[in-house]
Design an enzyme around this catalytic site. Sequence first.
Site, mmCIF file in Angstrom:
data_model
loop_
_atom_site.group_PDB
_atom_site.id
_atom_site.type_symbol
_atom_site.label_atom_id
_atom_site.label_comp_id
_atom_site.label_asym_id
_atom_site.label_seq_id
_atom_site.Cartn_x
_atom_site.Cartn_y
_atom_site.Cartn_z
ATOM 1 N N GLU A 94 25.520 9.981 44.801
ATOM 2 C CA GLU A 94 26.298 8.796 45.187
ATOM 3 C C GLU A 94 25.389 7.631 45.532
ATOM 4 O OE1 GLU A 94 29.454 11.090 47.857
ATOM 5 O OE2 GLU A 94 29.221 9.007 48.459
ATOM 6 N N CYS A 114 21.750 18.261 50.306
ATOM 7 C CA CYS A 114 20.917 18.174 51.518
ATOM 8 C C CYS A 114 20.868 19.558 52.141
ATOM 9 C CB CYS A 114 21.558 17.188 52.500
ATOM 10 S SG CYS A 114 20.588 16.915 54.004
ATOM 11 N N CYS A 118 23.970 19.361 58.922
ATOM 12 C CA CYS A 118 24.737 18.702 59.993
ATOM 13 C C CYS A 118 26.225 19.042 59.833
ATOM 14 C CB CYS A 118 24.541 17.190 59.963
ATOM 15 S SG CYS A 118 22.838 16.687 60.267
ATOM 16 N N CYS A 121 28.874 16.486 58.179
ATOM 17 C CA CYS A 121 28.467 15.755 56.981
ATOM 18 C C CYS A 121 28.812 16.529 55.705
ATOM 19 C CB CYS A 121 26.964 15.487 57.054
ATOM 20 S SG CYS A 121 26.343 14.605 55.619
ATOM 21 N N GLU A 162 17.935 13.946 53.011
ATOM 22 C CA GLU A 162 17.088 13.614 54.154
ATOM 23 C C GLU A 162 15.762 13.090 53.591
ATOM 24 O OE1 GLU A 162 16.966 13.320 57.535
ATOM 25 O OE2 GLU A 162 14.867 12.895 57.139
ATOM 26 N N SER A 193 16.957 6.376 57.213
ATOM 27 C CA SER A 193 17.583 7.121 58.299
ATOM 28 C C SER A 193 17.160 8.579 58.239
ATOM 29 C CB SER A 193 19.103 6.997 58.131
ATOM 30 O OG SER A 193 19.764 7.751 59.105
ATOM 31 N N SER A 216 19.208 9.524 63.478
ATOM 32 C CA SER A 216 20.565 10.043 63.683
ATOM 33 C C SER A 216 20.527 10.904 64.937
ATOM 34 C CB SER A 216 21.001 10.870 62.478
ATOM 35 O OG SER A 216 21.045 10.042 61.342
ATOM 36 N N LEU A 217 20.945 10.312 66.056
ATOM 37 C CA LEU A 217 20.816 10.997 67.346
ATOM 38 C C LEU A 217 22.049 11.885 67.598
ATOM 39 C CD1 LEU A 217 19.085 11.231 69.937
ATOM 40 C CD2 LEU A 217 20.398 9.299 70.853
ATOM 41 N N HIS A 218 23.184 11.251 67.691
ATOM 42 C CA HIS A 218 24.505 11.915 67.744
ATOM 43 C C HIS A 218 24.765 12.776 68.979
ATOM 44 C CE1 HIS A 218 24.826 10.237 63.835
ATOM 45 N NE2 HIS A 218 24.357 11.236 63.140
ATOM 46 N N CYS A 335 30.311 10.173 53.552
ATOM 47 C CA CYS A 335 29.085 10.397 52.811
ATOM 48 C C CYS A 335 29.098 11.762 52.110
ATOM 49 C CB CYS A 335 27.975 10.363 53.864
ATOM 50 S SG CYS A 335 26.348 10.313 53.247
HETATM 51 N N1 SAH Z 1 19.619 12.571 56.390
HETATM 52 C C1 SAH Z 1 19.562 11.271 56.954
HETATM 53 C C2 SAH Z 1 20.237 10.184 56.143
HETATM 54 C C3 SAH Z 1 21.523 10.475 55.462
HETATM 55 S S1 SAH Z 1 23.006 10.504 56.388
HETATM 56 C C4 SAH Z 1 20.076 11.294 58.368
HETATM 57 O O1 SAH Z 1 20.518 12.326 58.827
HETATM 58 O O2 SAH Z 1 19.988 10.277 59.041
HETATM 59 C C5 SAH Z 1 23.241 8.855 56.960
HETATM 60 C C6 SAH Z 1 23.989 8.794 58.286
HETATM 61 O O3 SAH Z 1 25.366 9.141 58.130
HETATM 62 C C7 SAH Z 1 23.418 9.730 59.334
HETATM 63 O O4 SAH Z 1 23.374 9.083 60.575
HETATM 64 C C8 SAH Z 1 24.463 10.831 59.364
HETATM 65 O O5 SAH Z 1 24.394 11.556 60.547
HETATM 66 C C9 SAH Z 1 25.735 10.036 59.165
HETATM 67 N N2 SAH Z 1 26.911 10.787 58.770
HETATM 68 C C10 SAH Z 1 27.000 11.792 57.877
HETATM 69 N N3 SAH Z 1 28.270 12.218 57.779
HETATM 70 C C11 SAH Z 1 28.999 11.463 58.613
HETATM 71 C C12 SAH Z 1 30.363 11.425 58.955
HETATM 72 N N4 SAH Z 1 31.245 12.265 58.432
HETATM 73 N N5 SAH Z 1 30.770 10.494 59.856
HETATM 74 C C13 SAH Z 1 29.877 9.634 60.402
HETATM 75 N N6 SAH Z 1 28.568 9.618 60.122
HETATM 76 C C14 SAH Z 1 28.126 10.535 59.245
#
Ligand code: SAH
Length: 352
Positions: A94, A114, A118, A121, A162, A193, A216-218, A335
């Site tokens: 994508e 990936c 996570c 995701c 990633e 990111s 990506s802290l979360h 995503c």
């Molecule tokens: N692997 C990298 C970059 C790709 S994801 C990373 O983890 O940062 C890009 C961003 O989208 C990351 O912050 C990821 O955590 C977030 N993301 C993925 N799926 C998501 C979702 N369903 N809702 C909100 N953010 C999401």
Amino acid sequence: MNRTNDIRSFTYDELLKVAAEAGARDYTAGQIFGWLHRKKTGCLSQMTNVSKDVRSFLEKNYPIFSVTRREVLVSSIDGTRKYIHSLCDGNVIETVLLRYDYGNTVCISSQAGCRMGCAFCASTIDGLARNLTAGEMAAQVYSVEEDINERVSHVVVMGSGEPLDNYENFTRFVDIITDKRGAGLGGRNITASTCGLADKIRELADRKYALTLALSLHAVTDEKRKQIMPVANKYPLKEVIDACRYYFDTTGRRITLEYSLIAGFNDTDEDVRGLADIASYLSAHVNLIPVNPIKERSFAPTGPKDAVLLKNKLEKNNINVTIRREMGRDISGACGQLRRSFQSKYVGERNA
Ligand code: SAH
């Protein structure tokens, strides 16, 4: 198929060696680099000022890995365009075009799939298919430019994958796309990111690129982070934060903290306090993103009013915060979801 010989992934200096191998002069390397990254062609036959002998040498030894536009979804609200690109081995990825006041931004994938796992995701559900080459990352940008017939000014490496798990190809991509003899994109106009591979964050810092790093802290404790991000088992938060601090101190570039708001999970007052502490320590910008629910998992986003309250609380602590504006709502899908729905369609197809 040997992915290390994708000629679009070669730096200018490496092309000098290729030109020598082909029995051509140095300026031929400049011409090839210009065709690939300034005129942005993916076709050797268009390189009309490069001799036929050199072109057939390249075709045999250094093919251009194709990135082909297959589907385009266009938002009638804000002009966001979501692309499905197919690669030469039939994998699909994508790419998204976001139209902002300051210019066209393309969000590229760095891997097909990936392996970070996570929980929220969609990109990671089927695991990693393969790393993308640097050329395949650049070609996503060029394909969008060709489609809209406009220049792209900003690139965010926030699509599937990633980037720091594909470190060599990702840094090669940065080297190539910022080369003034080619696309010449400003390093400051690139954001990458990461889910937090601490050792790679430090390595990247030492390269002293001008790019913006987003973490990506979360979640603000290891305990909570481990529940949604398996990478937290390998890299404790302290290590990740120290690496981000090192990145900021070494490059002078402010980190962005991405924080996906999951209702009832990471949006309590305690979470906000933790987030404020980390953001202050790093002098970081915070980007709040109400989580985009995916059908395979049951995560609900924090509501818009609560998100604003959370933003206000952070601002009271002098933290710089934005709530990410949702783009392309009418063609939405988190995503990696679009890729998943098209993956089977092009598998097995070879177009290289
Ligand atoms: N692997 C990298 C970059 C790709 S994801 C990373 O983890 O940062 C890009 C961003 O989208 C990351 O912050 C990821 O955590 C977030 N993301 C993925 N799926 C998501 C979702 N369903 N809702 C909100 N953010 C999401």
